[in-house]
Structures are given as C-alpha cells and as structure tokens.
Design an enzyme around this catalytic site. Structure first.
Site, PDB file in Angstrom:
ATOM      1  NE  ARG A 299      -2.847 -41.703 -30.989  1.00  0.00           N
ATOM      2  CZ  ARG A 299      -2.165 -40.930 -30.138  1.00  0.00           C
ATOM      3  NH1 ARG A 299      -1.134 -40.224 -30.558  1.00  0.00           N
ATOM      4  NH2 ARG A 299      -2.525 -40.851 -28.872  1.00  0.00           N
TER       5      ARG A 299
ATOM      6  CE  LYS B  80      -6.886 -39.861 -29.836  1.00  0.00           C
ATOM      7  NZ  LYS B  80      -6.965 -41.158 -29.194  1.00  0.00           N
TER       8      LYS B  80
ATOM      9  CG  HIS C  51      -4.656 -48.324 -31.886  1.00  0.00           C
ATOM     10  ND1 HIS C  51      -4.258 -47.140 -32.481  1.00  0.00           N
ATOM     11  CD2 HIS C  51      -4.802 -48.035 -30.579  1.00  0.00           C
ATOM     12  CE1 HIS C  51      -4.190 -46.199 -31.565  1.00  0.00           C
ATOM     13  NE2 HIS C  51      -4.510 -46.716 -30.399  1.00  0.00           N
TER      14      HIS C  51
ATOM     15  NE  ARG D  44      -0.625 -45.024 -29.307  1.00  0.00           N
ATOM     16  CZ  ARG D  44       0.099 -43.971 -28.943  1.00  0.00           C
ATOM     17  NH1 ARG D  44       1.195 -43.666 -29.606  1.00  0.00           N
ATOM     18  NH2 ARG D  44      -0.267 -43.223 -27.925  1.00  0.00           N
TER      19      ARG D  44
ATOM     20  CG  HIS E 240      -1.976 -43.436 -22.192  1.00  0.00           C
ATOM     21  ND1 HIS E 240      -1.686 -44.786 -22.206  1.00  0.00           N
ATOM     22  CD2 HIS E 240      -2.549 -43.179 -23.388  1.00  0.00           C
ATOM     23  CE1 HIS E 240      -2.059 -45.299 -23.369  1.00  0.00           C
ATOM     24  NE2 HIS E 240      -2.581 -44.346 -24.095  1.00  0.00           N
TER      25      HIS E 240
ATOM     26  CE1 TYR F 236      -4.099 -47.649 -26.919  1.00  0.00           C
ATOM     27  CE2 TYR F 236      -1.778 -48.118 -26.578  1.00  0.00           C
ATOM     28  CZ  TYR F 236      -2.809 -47.713 -27.397  1.00  0.00           C
ATOM     29  OH  TYR F 236      -2.541 -47.396 -28.698  1.00  0.00           O
TER      30      TYR F 236
END
Length: 182
Positions: A40, A63, A130, A133, A156, A165
């Site tokens: 990230r 995160k 983002h 990533r 995930h 994603y």
C-alpha cells in the site's frame, strides 16, 4: 472515494515509467516500487534506505498492523540498488523524501499528484495511489494464475474479493459484453 483501476496495458506502464524517470528518479522509483511489491502507498512512503539494502521488505503494515515480509523481485532489487547508490551512510533517510523539511517522506497527496500527472500523460482515467497495488496484483495474477497466493499477499479473506479487487471480474464482464448479441 473514487474507484481506481489497475494499469492493464504493459505499454502504458512503459510510457509511465519513461515519463516519471524524466521527471525525477524518486518519482520513477515510487512507481516501480509500487507495481513490483504490492505494498500500500502508506507502507511504501515509510520505507527507508536501509529497507532497500535487503532482498525483502520487513514491515508492519500501517492499515492492518500485521507484520509482513515481502521478497523483492530481482528487477526491483536492481532498481533500488542503483537508486540508493551513494546513500550508504543514510540508512535512516526515507526512500521517497520530500523537498519540504528535513528527512520527511513525500505525502500521500503528493504521491497521488505524481501518479495523476503520469496517468494524464498516457491518457488513463480511474488512477490513484491504490492503482500501484492493483497493478501489481493484476499482472501477478495474469502471470501466475495463482489467486490463492495473491489473496495471501494482499491479506484478503477470500478469492472473490481478490479477483474483484484487481479487476479480473471487470475484464470478464467486459469480454462477455463484447461477445453478447441478440
């Protein structure tokens, strides 16, 4: 919050790299690190020179607060080695230093501006921090077809989340719509 896409076209990646390299080595390396690590942006901006000296990144994700080790690709190792050349005595320095203040990383908003300028140059929309990533994930999946491994890398909870994603589901829908006729 806008929904951002991965950069699917390798040619766009090539031209973005060239554009950023002409701007500055720092901006180029920010992009290269992002698309080759899957980290990230909040974790990339915290990297220091000492982190680029090993063949892996050892970090605690901002995160998730989880400890993570990510091996670098050989290409990323080479690029980082060249980037930190001459900075051997500056282990504590941020890799992506701001011109503001003493030893501060660039801000997330500055990283966004850098990427938006590059995206505009190649004519891409739906690009943000983002995107780095997601681009890593998209190309990792296309090369390996290993969604379970990518799910683990991204932390995930299930494979459907990972595929959605990285835009694979979107690709499938777009292809289906192109073939659809009544």
């Amino acid at each position: 919050m806008n929904f951002v896409q991965p950069i699917r076209d390798p040619e766009c990646i090539f031209y973005i790299k060239r554009f950023l390299k002409e701007q500055s080595e720092r901006n180029y390396m920010l992009f290269v690190t992002g698309i080759n690590s899957g980290l990230r942006i909040s974790d990339i901006l915290e990297l220091r020179v000492r982190d680029a000296k090993r063949p892996y990144f050892n970090l605690i994700e901002k995160k998730t607060k989880k400890k993570k080790r990510i091996d670098m690709t050989p290409a990323l190792q080479r690029e980082l080695k060249a980037y930190i050349e001459g900075k051997e005595d500056e282990d504590h320095e941020y890799l992506f230093k701001s011109r503001e203040g003493i030893n501060k990383p660039i801000s997330r908003s500055m990283a966004y501006k850098i990427l938006r300028a590059a995206a505009e140059y190649v004519g891409l929309d739906d690009i943000g921090t983002h995107t780095l990533r997601k681009t890593f994930g998209y190309h990792f999946y296309r090369q390996t077809k290993d969604v379970a491994m990518l799910q683990e890398i991204f932390n995930h909870s299930d494979q459907r989340t990972t595929l959605r994603y990285i835009g694979i589901n979107q690709d499938a829908m777009n292809n289906a719509m192109k073939k659809f006729k009544i």
